[in-house]
Design an enzyme around this catalytic site. Structure first.
Site, short mmCIF file in Angstrom:
data_model
loop_
_atom_site.label_atom_id
_atom_site.label_comp_id
_atom_site.label_asym_id
_atom_site.label_seq_id
_atom_site.Cartn_x
_atom_site.Cartn_y
_atom_site.Cartn_z
CB CYS A 1 -55.26 6.10 -32.21
SG CYS A 1 -56.24 4.95 -31.23
CG ASN B 1 -50.62 -0.57 -36.96
OD1 ASN B 1 -51.71 -1.04 -36.68
ND2 ASN B 1 -49.99 0.27 -36.17
N GLY B 2 -53.23 -0.77 -39.32
CA GLY B 2 -54.33 0.16 -39.50
C GLY B 2 -55.49 -0.51 -40.21
N GLY C 1 -50.69 -7.73 -31.89
CA GLY C 1 -51.33 -8.72 -32.74
C GLY C 1 -50.80 -10.10 -32.46
CE1 TYR D 1 -55.51 -3.61 -23.09
CE2 TYR D 1 -55.88 -3.40 -25.44
CZ TYR D 1 -55.69 -4.19 -24.33
OH TYR D 1 -55.68 -5.55 -24.44
CB CYS E 1 -51.10 -5.13 -37.34
SG CYS E 1 -52.58 -6.01 -37.85
CB CYS F 1 -62.15 1.67 -33.83
SG CYS F 1 -60.66 2.29 -34.66
#
Length: 519
Positions: free
Chosen positions: A270, A127-128, A53, A276, A26, A416
């Protein structure tokens, strides 16, 4: 079927629901700026983060007395219009664009989440993905917060995501401030999180001790901004100051900016963000993503040289690495595939006839460019392999003589649990096949993946400071027993509880007080 961006991260799953690839994390944004149009700043901020997102979007704004939340399913430009933004007036705001890694893709799970308290209200964006949602739900139950849920929250289909649990726990701070409550709570939260939240007066932001998901701080002439990526700072005219440190919480109010550390930093950024997820114009760990990806292409050319006539990318994510491959190999770079910019996320379900067209709705080959040529095709990743297989077939039909595939990431072998929704491990093609076998499976004349070592070297970040779990299975935050507990169960097992009467109730339902929503 839930519509979402997919097909190895490019082809819409609505066109090929069996080939859903890595889904973006997100995007979060927050601004504290008295005198500015914070709703429009937030709109442009999450617009810049739309790639992270595409399921839903929302904005929360405070005028100092109350928080208004407006959110809906769809893209940022579909959810908000001029009149809606005009109604959101205040000095502090947060925004969110969502792809669901936890909870169903419904309006109730759109963010920001909201919860009222006796002292005020809290709105939060995340986010996560958290890995101890069940433990947090137990804390919630132990404090008897379930008793505070209104009857309209005791309905099936209400909020079922980890974000709402955190929102409710933050709102529970009798005898202490939100800041003190956060310092107490955040060390108990495990997993990947970049939180941005607000009360009526204050903007907050926090990043998990591993710093898995990105979060940056920017400065406006009359305020402060936090965002998932620096690209969002650029679009609102904020100057980049620094990253929010792993284990750090920042607060902004009329007294200015201040910072507190709630945990020691143990950086594990990450690695897939470099490959990407992040925009190519974003700055991350002092590296411009475009430059990192060009360097990945250069390394691919040195490791997997080939005699060919033309290097072409799979647009858009393969472009920088294809440029680097062409530079290092001396093979001309060209455009062999034309992307339809208007094929993205869609709620319209295709007919079987249209579905069979598959990737052609997204990409179309330039026959005059590729006919009779030996091609190097550069892409960011292979997940199931269905997209590459269809792409190669299309290129051969257009007259390509040879097709050599080069991939800008190592084989993806593991799911993930920290905010990217890959396929399950059983569905990942690299989990069961060697690169040579994958090459034969997709009908490539040759296939080359960048090595993990070369990829890490391209980022200029030490190996030990990166989360590489999707490539090597080394998860930096210990997980529950994933051999017995599948990813979906890990994410969903805390969604619903049963009360004393046997009624299934959501333990994660945020309030809807002072919230605007479309009917």
């Amino acid at each position: 079927m839930r519509p979402s961006k997919g097909g190895d991260g490019r082809l819409t799953a609505a066109l090929d629901p069996q080939d859903q690839g890595p889904q973006d994390a997100c995007g979060v944004f927050g601004v504290w700026a008295p005198g500015e149009d914070v709703a429009k700043l937030t709109y442009y901020g999450i617009y810049a983060l739309q790639h992270r997102g595409q399921e839903s979007a929302g904005i929360a704004v405070s005028n100092g007395r109350q928080i208004l939340v407006y959110k809906d399913m769809g893209l940022v430009s579909q959810v908000f219009d001029e009149s809606t933004l005009e109604s959101l007036r205040g000095h502090v705001a947060i925004g969110h664009c969502r792809y669901s890694t936890t909870g169903a893709p419904t309006w109730h799970n759109a963010q920001p989440t909201f919860h009222p308290t006796a002292e005020g209200s809290i709105a939060l964006a995340h986010n996560g993905n958290l890995i101890n949602t069940a433990e947090l739900a137990d804390i919630l139950a132990a404090r008897n917060l379930d008793a505070e849920l209104d009857l309209h929250l005791r309905m099936p289909g209400e909020t079922t995501n980890d974000t709402a649990i955190v929102t409710q726990l933050l709102a529970d701070h009798p005898g202490s401030t939100v800041e003190e409550r956060a310092v107490e709570l955040l060390p108990q939260v495990r997993g990947a999180f970049s939180f941005v939240w607000m009360t009526e007066q204050t903007l907050y932001a926090a990043r998990d001790p591993q710093g898995i998901r990105p979060l940056v701080l920017g400065r406006l002439e009359r305020g402060w901004v936090v965002a998932s990526e620096t690209a969002a700072l650029d679009i609102v005219g904020a100057s980049y100051i620094r990253e929010i440190e792993p284990g750090e919480m920042v607060m902004v109010d009329e007294a200015g900016l201040r910072s507190r550390r709630f945990a020691d930093a143990a950086p594990k950024h990450c690695l897939f963000e470099f490959v990407y997820l992040a925009r190519p114009d974003t700055l991350m760990n002092d590296q411009r993503m475009h430059s990192v990806r060009v360097e990945i292409g250069r390394k691919l050319a040195k490791t997997y040289p080939v005699e060919a006539d033309l290097v072409i990318p799979v647009p858009e994510s393969g472009v920088p690495s294809a440029i680097g491959f062409a530079e290092a190999s001396g093979i001309p770079y060209g455009t062999g595939l034309v992307k339809n910019s208007y094929v993205g996320r869609t709620f319209i379900q295709p007919s079987q006839t249209i579905r069979q067209l598959g990737i052609r709705l997204k990409l179309n080959p330039l026959r005059d460019v590729i006919e009779g040529k030996r091609l190097v095709v550069v892409d960011d990743s292979i997940v199931r392999g269905n997209t590459q297989r269809a792409l190669i077939r299309m290129l051969r039909e257009a007259g390509a003589k040879e097709i050599h595939v080069r991939i800008a990431s190592p084989p993806v072998k593991w799911p993930c649990f920290y905010g990217i929704d890959f396929a399950t491990r059983a569905e990942l093609v690299a989990n069961g096949l060697s690169p040579e076998e994958i090459g034969r499976s997709i009908d490539a004349d040759s296939l080359g993946y960048i090595s993990l070592e070369d990829l890490v070297e391209a980022t200029n970040v030490p190996m030990d400071n990166l989360c590489r779990a999707c490539f090597d299975g080394e998860y930096p935050i210990p997980l529950p027993d994933t051999e017995k507990l599948g990813k979906d169960l890990l994410e969903q097992r805390a969604s619903l509880r049963t009360d004393a009467d046997g009624l299934a109730v959501s333990t994660t339902g945020g309030g809807a007080v002072d919230a605007l929503s479309r009917p």
